[in-house]
Design an enzyme around this catalytic site. Structure first.
Site, PDB file in Angstrom:
ATOM      1  N   SER A   1       0.836  -1.191   0.000  1.00 11.22           N
ATOM      2  CA  SER A   1       0.000   0.000   0.000  1.00 11.22           C
ATOM      3  C   SER A   1       0.879   1.253   0.000  1.00 11.22           C
ATOM      4  O   SER A   1       1.631   1.488  -0.934  1.00 11.22           O
ATOM      5  CB  SER A   1      -0.968  -0.035   1.183  1.00 11.22           C
TER       6      SER A   1
ATOM      7  N   ASP B   1      -9.016  -4.724  -6.101  1.00  6.10           N
ATOM      8  CA  ASP B   1      -8.673  -3.777  -5.033  1.00  6.10           C
ATOM      9  C   ASP B   1      -9.674  -2.619  -5.030  1.00  6.10           C
ATOM     10  O   ASP B   1      -9.794  -1.891  -6.012  1.00  6.10           O
ATOM     11  CB  ASP B   1      -7.258  -3.245  -5.259  1.00  6.10           C
TER      12      ASP B   1
ATOM     13  N   HIS C   1      -7.541  -5.356  -1.557  1.00  4.59           N
ATOM     14  CA  HIS C   1      -6.323  -4.653  -1.134  1.00  4.59           C
ATOM     15  C   HIS C   1      -5.398  -5.571  -0.335  1.00  4.59           C
ATOM     16  O   HIS C   1      -4.185  -5.514  -0.459  1.00  4.59           O
ATOM     17  CB  HIS C   1      -6.708  -3.424  -0.305  1.00  4.59           C
TER      18      HIS C   1
END
Length: 811
Positions: free
Chosen positions: A671, A744, A778
């Site tokens: 991330s 995601d 994610h």
């Protein structure tokens, strides 16, 4: 067909013949056995305590789902991900077994009668601790079950009728009935998509500013709207323990329901039109109504409009009533907050928020309870003479807590804690709660003393403690503290003076277990659980918390792992994997604080870098990457230069310890850590390779702010450009592996970020590889995806980091 996103894209796309035959495949791969065995290690049970702490429920979670499970039909609308077969969320973990453990006697009992093919969730204790309710997800719906603690037997209460599209689906009443949110029993067949559209899709703005984050899975057409309304349609029902049930109130698109402490009334939130194609369902308009327990509407407390035009900034909020809740210390008294600045943090105003209350029967006028100069953060209730009011301000990291007197609104709040939320050295912690006569959580206190648990941050790392905080003098008396070489924290206080409590105790090689401690009787601590060590193969690895300085003098820290038996003086240097996640700070002093504990158990998760200690690497984990902007300065104005300085200091430290080979250091992150990795490779040649998972690389695709950046692209275009690795793709000379879940939906990290960045790198001849994982969001969930991700990372590290010298010699 309605819009079910079941497509599967090519997960393991191969880019470039330079990678050789080892990469010439398109099926899921498995990492080396040393890594795979750790991934497949059994998970340790989690725990739910009874209210009085006499027993705990051991919750044994299922392993990672298969990619086949993750590939089931999924409906992505209104910011939600729905399993249309169950009227519930499509992406949740589940529990496969339950046991009861007595905290003092030590007896352990297997719960009988659990559902076959258990996929349990949502565990909730009745107010008298005699029952536990939970949900079971089956192929065609979600059912409600209950456990009788007297017999340790579970049984099914309802058919597969629960609606868990949003919010909780059930709640206990004081008399051991269960209020449920059920699927509308007469909602009919699912709406079918029209063969041809009725017309164009049109959006229009009236000129009011409507900045919006980059949301995913939004409504896109009238059919999506019909699907959302269909799945939201719910009927509240009251269920008895014998399984009989009756409907409560009218059918509606029920967002949430909340019983008053005495069980006499309900707060019911019902979504209504118009829906939005710009924001997710939690910002759609809704009504807040007060019902009787029987389902009769007493009052419409608020009509919340569509939230499309919220001001910019992380301290922005809605203009009308919000945080509508019941006071925990009263039978049926509402409280809520209303912003006085229109929700706009840029408005200068002394009384920014006002908290109001309204007592049953809700026919009177709302009464002002208190006000705050910052954003309301919640109230911890005790009684009508004492409560703790929280407020915060994101821009400055301000965290403030004050004592208020609910019976005297004219009495000014008394500030007892005023600190930076980033300051872990001066954090007295969070209040300890007990249960009152209504079964509600209220403060555990004696007069002016409030019991608190703190992480106990210090220059030596975290040493948690339990204290009695004197709200009158703003001092704390530490009653108990974790002692080296253990990391131990209080998880359940059992008596009114906090002398008996349960802790979770661990060390580097000591599996976390629960202990019973009594400081008054001064008897030896009693071990309550005896969970086995899940990672026998890494028991001998060495872990150390190291501190060092950046070139500007800022203190930094990291946790370093080395293989079992490794001795730098005898074995020489190792290849290194550095893993990090940058954070912004408003104070250099606070940024320099040591975070984490050198005594914490080495716990592995799917995304951990620690696996590679089994492959002969030194791991530099939790590597601090602070970005500091003092006072009115914005941290991101100095992002690149400070990021590079952090990396240089970390490399100098691991090399200076005689552990790391300066020429064989890889860097990675997930991330924002992936964003960091790409930036480091754009602006330095410090690393042998990079690994970037689920990142964002072009900040112009997140133009209304990101992370802690509150300025928009139009207010600080140079910051957005300079912080975007995409802008500097032509400068990358280091091999980089990009991995991304193709589903995601995290704001800002859409898969297009990796796709476009890869194309930019490819266009400039950079050695790069892009891996899309089908059906993954994610964070990655399917066992096949996790094992393959680790295989990708291991293959990349072996080629470009561990064996970099051989690679260089062939050039």
């Amino acid at each position: 067909m309605y819009r079910l996103l079941t497509k599967s894209i090519l997960a393991l796309t191969l880019f470039g013949a330079y990678l050789g035959s080892n990469f010439a495949q398109t099926t899921y791969q498995t990492p080396p056995k040393a890594i795979a065995d750790l991934v497949n290690a059994p998970s340790t049970p989690s725990v739910v305590f009874s209210k009085n702490g006499n027993w705990m429920m051991l919750i044994e979670r299922a392993g990672n789902p298969s990619i086949e499970d993750l590939s089931q039909p999924e409906l992505r609308i209104a910011g939600l991900r729905i399993n249309p077969a169950t009227s519930g969320p499509s992406r949740t973990g589940s529990v496969e077994n339950l046991k009861i453990k007595m905290t003092k006697g030590g007896e352990e009992v297997q719960i009988k009668g659990l559902p076959t093919n258990s996929k349990m969730n949502g565990f909730s204790l009745s107010r008298d601790d005699n029952y536990v309710a939970f949900t079971q997800t089956e192929a065609n719906g979600i059912s409600l079950w209950v456990i009788d603690i007297a017999t340790f037997e579970a049984r099914k209460l309802t058919e597969n009728i629960l609606n868990e599209i949003v919010g909780g689906s059930f709640a206990w009443t004081p008399d051991n009935q269960i209020l449920i949110k059920a699927v509308n029993p007469v909602r009919g067949e699912i709406p079918k998509a029209p063969l041809a559209p009725a017309g164009p899709i049109i959006q229009e703005t009236s000129g009011n500013a409507a900045p919006s984050r980059t949301y995913q899975d939004l409504l896109t057409n009238p059919h999506d709207e019909a699907l959302f309304a269909y799945f939201m349609s719910s009927q509240l029902m009251m269920v008895n323990l014998d399984g009989t049930k009756k409907p409560i109130g009218p059918v509606g698109m029920i967002k949430s329901m909340d019983l008053s402490p005495d069980g006499s009334h309900l707060i019911v939130e019902t979504v209504k039109k118009p829906f939005s194609y710009l924001v997710p369902a939690n910002r759609f308009p809704y009504d807040v109504e007060i019902w009787t327990k029987a389902g009769q509407k007493v009052k419409t407390l608020a009509q919340i409009p569509l939230d499309e035009n919220r001001p910019t900034g992380f301290d922005a909020t809605v203009a009308g009533p919000r945080n509508i809740n019941w006071r925990a210390d009263q039978p049926a008294t509402l409280y809520w907050v209303e912003a006085q600045d229109g929700g706009d943090p840029k408005v200068e105003i002394a009384e920014r928020e006002i908290i109001y209350t309204l007592k049953a029967p809700f026919t009177g006028v709302k009464q002002k309870l208190a006000s705050t100069p910052y954003r309301f953060g919640g109230i911890a209730w005790s009684d009508d003479n004492f409560a703790i009011l929280s407020e915060s301000w994101s821009k400055t990291r301000m965290d403030r807590k004050s004592v208020i007197n609910p019976s005297n609104a004219g009495q000014s709040p008394k500030v007892i804690i005023d600190r930076s939320s980033d300051d872990i050295y001066n954090d007295p912690g969070n209040p300890v709660y007990t249960v009152n006569k209504f079964g509600q959580r209220v403060l555990l206190r004696k007069g002016d003393l409030v019991y608190m648990t703190s992480e106990g941050g210090s220059p030596d790392g975290s040493m948690p403690y339990l204290s009695a905080f004197d709200t009158k003098n703003k001092t704390e008396n530490i009653l108990w503290r974790s002692q080296a070489p253990y990391y131990e924290r209080v998880v359940k206080v059992l008596d009114e003076d906090a002398s008996e409590f349960i802790t979770l105790k661990e060390s580097t090689d000591l599996q976390p277990n629960y202990w019973l401690i009594n400081t008054k009787k001064r008897i030896a601590p009693l071990q309550v659980t005896n969970f086995a060590h899940p990672y026998e193969s890494i028991k001998g690895i060495k872990k150390q918390l190291v501190t060092y300085k950046r070139k500007d003098g800022l203190s930094l820290s990291a946790v370093v792992y080395t293989p079992a038996g490794y001795d730098a003086t005898k074995d020489g240097t190792l290849p290194v994997l550095m893993w990090a996640y940058p954070r912004e700070y408003k104070s250099a002093e606070i940024a320099a604080q040591v975070r984490g504990s050198k005594y914490a158990f080495t716990r592995l998760s799917w995304g951990s870098p620690i696996y590679w200690v089994t492959r002969g690497y030194a791991i530099m984990d939790q590597t601090e990457m602070p970005i500091v902007g003092e006072g009115e300065e914005e941290p991101n104005d100095y992002f690149i230069e400070q990021l590079v300085a952090n990396a240089e200091a970390a490399i100098d430290q691991i090399v200076g310890m005689g552990i790391g080979d300066r020429m064989r250091i890889g860097v990675g992150g997930h991330s924002y850590g992936a964003f960091m990795t790409a930036n480091l490779l754009s602006h330095t040649n410090l690393f042998a390779a990079g690994i970037a998972r689920s990142g964002a690389y072009n900040r112009t695709l997140t133009p209304f702010g990101f992370q802690y950046e509150q300025r928009t692209y139009w207010e600080a275009p140079e910051v957005y450009f300079n912080m975007s690795p995409f802008s500097y793709a032509h400068k990358v000379e280091t091999p980089i592996l990009l991995i991304h879940g193709e589903a995601d939906n995290n704001s800002g990290t859409f898969p297009i970020q990796s796709e476009r960045y890869y194309n930019a790198l490819k266009g400039h001849g950079v050695t790069a590889r892009l891996v899309f994982l089908p059906h993954e969001s994610h964070g990655y969930a399917a066992k096949e995806s996790i094992l393959h991700t680790l295989w990708e990372m291991d293959t990349w590290l072996e080629k470009f980091v561990k064996n970099k010298n051989q690679l260089d010699s062939k050039k």
